[in-house]
Design a protein around this motif. Structure first.
Motif, PDB file in Angstrom:
ATOM      1  N   LYS A 125       0.860  -1.211   0.000  1.00 44.10           N
ATOM      2  CA  LYS A 125       0.000   0.000   0.000  1.00 44.10           C
ATOM      3  C   LYS A 125       0.886   1.249   0.000  1.00 44.10           C
ATOM      4  N   ARG A 126       0.403   2.256  -0.708  1.00 39.16           N
ATOM      5  CA  ARG A 126       1.151   3.515  -0.795  1.00 39.16           C
ATOM      6  C   ARG A 126       0.619   4.484   0.264  1.00 39.16           C
ATOM      7  N   VAL A 127       1.513   4.934   1.123  1.00 34.72           N
ATOM      8  CA  VAL A 127       1.114   5.741   2.277  1.00 34.72           C
ATOM      9  C   VAL A 127       1.601   7.174   2.107  1.00 34.72           C
ATOM     10  N   GLY A 128       0.705   8.130   2.392  1.00 37.31           N
ATOM     11  CA  GLY A 128       1.082   9.535   2.480  1.00 37.31           C
ATOM     12  C   GLY A 128       0.988   9.963   3.929  1.00 37.31           C
ATOM     13  N   VAL A 129       2.007  10.676   4.423  1.00 36.75           N
ATOM     14  CA  VAL A 129       1.995  11.136   5.808  1.00 36.75           C
ATOM     15  C   VAL A 129       1.892  12.653   5.813  1.00 36.75           C
ATOM     16  N   LEU A 130       0.948  13.168   6.604  1.00 37.31           N
ATOM     17  CA  LEU A 130       0.750  14.620   6.734  1.00 37.31           C
ATOM     18  C   LEU A 130       1.282  15.077   8.084  1.00 37.31           C
ATOM     19  N   ILE A 131       2.136  16.082   8.058  1.00 37.16           N
ATOM     20  CA  ILE A 131       2.777  16.569   9.283  1.00 37.16           C
ATOM     21  C   ILE A 131       2.703  18.092   9.373  1.00 37.16           C
ATOM     22  N   SER A 132       3.010  18.591  10.585  1.00 44.60           N
ATOM     23  CA  SER A 132       3.170  20.037  10.785  1.00 44.60           C
ATOM     24  C   SER A 132       4.379  20.341  11.655  1.00 44.60           C
ATOM     25  N   GLY A 133       5.080  19.313  12.108  1.00 42.34           N
ATOM     26  CA  GLY A 133       6.102  19.606  13.120  1.00 42.34           C
ATOM     27  C   GLY A 133       7.278  18.663  13.148  1.00 42.34           C
ATOM     28  N   SER A 134       7.604  18.231  14.352  1.00 43.69           N
ATOM     29  CA  SER A 134       8.875  17.535  14.577  1.00 43.69           C
ATOM     30  C   SER A 134       8.938  16.163  13.899  1.00 43.69           C
ATOM     31  N   GLY A 135       7.794  15.523  13.729  1.00 41.83           N
ATOM     32  CA  GLY A 135       7.785  14.306  12.935  1.00 41.83           C
ATOM     33  C   GLY A 135       8.391  13.079  13.594  1.00 41.83           C
ATOM     34  N   THR A 136       8.309  12.990  14.921  1.00 43.78           N
ATOM     35  CA  THR A 136       8.846  11.768  15.551  1.00 43.78           C
ATOM     36  C   THR A 136       7.964  10.564  15.228  1.00 43.78           C
ATOM     37  N   ASN A 137       6.670  10.784  15.092  1.00 47.44           N
ATOM     38  CA  ASN A 137       5.803   9.667  14.668  1.00 47.44           C
ATOM     39  C   ASN A 137       6.076   9.290  13.218  1.00 47.44           C
TER      40      ASN A 137
ATOM     41  N   LEU B 172      -2.077  13.980  -3.148  1.00 43.02           N
ATOM     42  CA  LEU B 172      -2.142  12.576  -2.720  1.00 43.02           C
ATOM     43  C   LEU B 172      -2.623  11.678  -3.865  1.00 43.02           C
ATOM     44  N   VAL B 173      -3.603  12.166  -4.608  1.00 46.29           N
ATOM     45  CA  VAL B 173      -4.129  11.396  -5.738  1.00 46.29           C
ATOM     46  C   VAL B 173      -3.051  11.244  -6.802  1.00 46.29           C
ATOM     47  N   LYS B 174      -2.356  12.351  -7.076  1.00 50.19           N
ATOM     48  CA  LYS B 174      -1.289  12.353  -8.084  1.00 50.19           C
ATOM     49  C   LYS B 174      -0.238  11.293  -7.775  1.00 50.19           C
ATOM     50  N   ARG B 175      -0.016  11.066  -6.496  1.00 44.71           N
ATOM     51  CA  ARG B 175       1.011  10.100  -6.086  1.00 44.71           C
ATOM     52  C   ARG B 175       0.431   8.718  -5.778  1.00 44.71           C
ATOM     53  N   ASN B 176      -0.808   8.523  -6.192  1.00 48.47           N
ATOM     54  CA  ASN B 176      -1.460   7.215  -6.030  1.00 48.47           C
ATOM     55  C   ASN B 176      -1.446   6.698  -4.599  1.00 48.47           C
ATOM     56  N   VAL B 177      -1.674   7.599  -3.661  1.00 54.95           N
ATOM     57  CA  VAL B 177      -1.692   7.215  -2.250  1.00 54.95           C
ATOM     58  C   VAL B 177      -2.950   6.391  -1.947  1.00 54.95           C
ATOM     59  N   ASP B 178      -2.763   5.318  -1.183  1.00 56.69           N
ATOM     60  CA  ASP B 178      -3.892   4.476  -0.757  1.00 56.69           C
ATOM     61  C   ASP B 178      -4.355   4.835   0.654  1.00 56.69           C
ATOM     62  N   VAL B 179      -3.390   5.137   1.503  1.00 51.55           N
ATOM     63  CA  VAL B 179      -3.661   5.334   2.931  1.00 51.55           C
ATOM     64  C   VAL B 179      -2.949   6.601   3.405  1.00 51.55           C
ATOM     65  N   ILE B 180      -3.669   7.400   4.209  1.00 52.56           N
ATOM     66  CA  ILE B 180      -3.072   8.621   4.776  1.00 52.56           C
ATOM     67  C   ILE B 180      -2.877   8.441   6.285  1.00 52.56           C
ATOM     68  N   CYS B 181      -1.697   8.798   6.763  1.00 52.19           N
ATOM     69  CA  CYS B 181      -1.452   8.864   8.209  1.00 52.19           C
ATOM     70  C   CYS B 181      -1.250  10.323   8.600  1.00 52.19           C
ATOM     71  N   LEU B 182      -2.107  10.826   9.470  1.00 52.72           N
ATOM     72  CA  LEU B 182      -1.872  12.140  10.056  1.00 52.72           C
ATOM     73  C   LEU B 182      -0.921  11.945  11.223  1.00 52.72           C
ATOM     74  N   ALA B 183       0.166  12.685  11.223  1.00 50.72           N
ATOM     75  CA  ALA B 183       1.177  12.519  12.278  1.00 50.72           C
ATOM     76  C   ALA B 183       1.596  13.891  12.776  1.00 50.72           C
ATOM     77  N   GLY B 184       0.808  14.415  13.711  1.00 47.44           N
ATOM     78  CA  GLY B 184       1.076  15.759  14.211  1.00 47.44           C
ATOM     79  C   GLY B 184       0.705  16.807  13.181  1.00 47.44           C
ATOM     80  N   PHE B 185      -0.334  16.530  12.417  1.00 45.77           N
ATOM     81  CA  PHE B 185      -0.836  17.475  11.404  1.00 45.77           C
ATOM     82  C   PHE B 185      -1.852  18.373  12.099  1.00 45.77           C
ATOM     83  N   MET B 186      -1.532  19.657  12.201  1.00 43.99           N
ATOM     84  CA  MET B 186      -2.294  20.552  13.078  1.00 43.99           C
ATOM     85  C   MET B 186      -3.404  21.325  12.359  1.00 43.99           C
ATOM     86  N   ARG B 187      -4.002  20.700  11.367  1.00 43.54           N
ATOM     87  CA  ARG B 187      -5.132  21.315  10.675  1.00 43.54           C
ATOM     88  C   ARG B 187      -6.316  20.372  10.756  1.00 43.54           C
ATOM     89  N   ILE B 188      -7.486  20.945  10.956  1.00 43.43           N
ATOM     90  CA  ILE B 188      -8.695  20.118  10.914  1.00 43.43           C
ATOM     91  C   ILE B 188      -9.122  19.997   9.460  1.00 43.43           C
TER      92      ILE B 188
END
Ligand code: GRF
Length: 202
Positions: free
Chosen positions: A1-13, A77-93
């Motif tokens: 599966k192709r995963v996209g991760v959304l972040i806003s900060g330090s990114g330890t997750n 995300l669509v352009k990169r054929n992402v299947d699954v998104i992980c929010l990891a300290g993404f500070m936007r609703i």
């Protein structure tokens, strides 16, 4: 599966997800194909670059509305054929429209044992409530913040002399184990989100 991760900060997750998905012994059927940050110059972007993962900065302040910002993220995300998104300290609703498009494929990690202490400063809320255990939760994202079906939780003790910082640190250690294992449950199709918004196990 192709995963996209959304972040806003330090990114330890993010780092824990990178390490786990690149570790052949863990055999997780997932590859992080893009890291998107709404903030430039955050440490999470450097973690992605060090791991040779493409990064994209989409600054919310450059968009007039939440809808337009979310659409830009969605299109990337669509352009990169992402299947699954992980929010990891993404500070936007995220808007309802975005969440509906990714329902069942959109995960978040929250630094408390949901449904307790939703929203920001969950660790401070835990200290103020005087609980003796707290922890972290990985859940599917629904339109209501921190309200989607719970996939996995880990508890940690709260000590009498804890500060927001010390509790945050202890919870993060738990998060770094929990998030990869919860992602694995999804990409291995062990769990899925039902149309009734409940979690189903294979
Ligand atoms: C974590 O505590 C997570 O639970 C919350 O934001 C924090 C992100 O930390 N949603 P990091 O950027 O992964 O270090």
């Amino acid at each position: 599966k192709r995963v996209g991760v959304l972040i806003s900060g330090s990114g330890t997750n993010l780092q824990s997800l990178i390490n786990a998905t690149k570790d052949p012994t863990q055999n997780i059927n997932a590859e992080i194909v893009v890291v998107i940050s709404n903030k430039p110059n955050v440490d999470g972007l450097n973690r992605a670059r060090r791991a040779d993962i493409p990064t994209v900065i989409i600054q919310n302040k450059e968009y007039k509305t939440r809808e337009e910002f979310d659409l830009a993220v969605h299109e990337e995300l669509v352009k990169r054929n992402v299947d699954v998104i992980c929010l990891a300290g993404f500070m936007r609703i995220l808007t309802g429209e975005f969440v509906r498009k990714w329902r069942g494929r959109l995960l978040n990690i929250h630094p408390a044992l949901l449904p307790l202490f939703k929203g920001t400063h969950a660790q401070r809320q835990a200290l103020e409530a005087g609980v003796r255990v707290s922890g972290c939760t990985v859940h599917f994202v629904e339109e209501n913040v921190d309200a989607g079906a719970i996939i996995a939780q880990q508890c940690v003790p709260v000590y009498p002399n804890d500060t927001e910082e010390s509790l945050t640190e202890r919870i993060k250690e738990a998060e770094h184990k929990l998030y990869p294992s919860a992602l694995n449950l999804l990409v291995s199709e062990t769990i899925k989100l039902g149309t009734d918004k409940k979690l189903y196990w294979k």
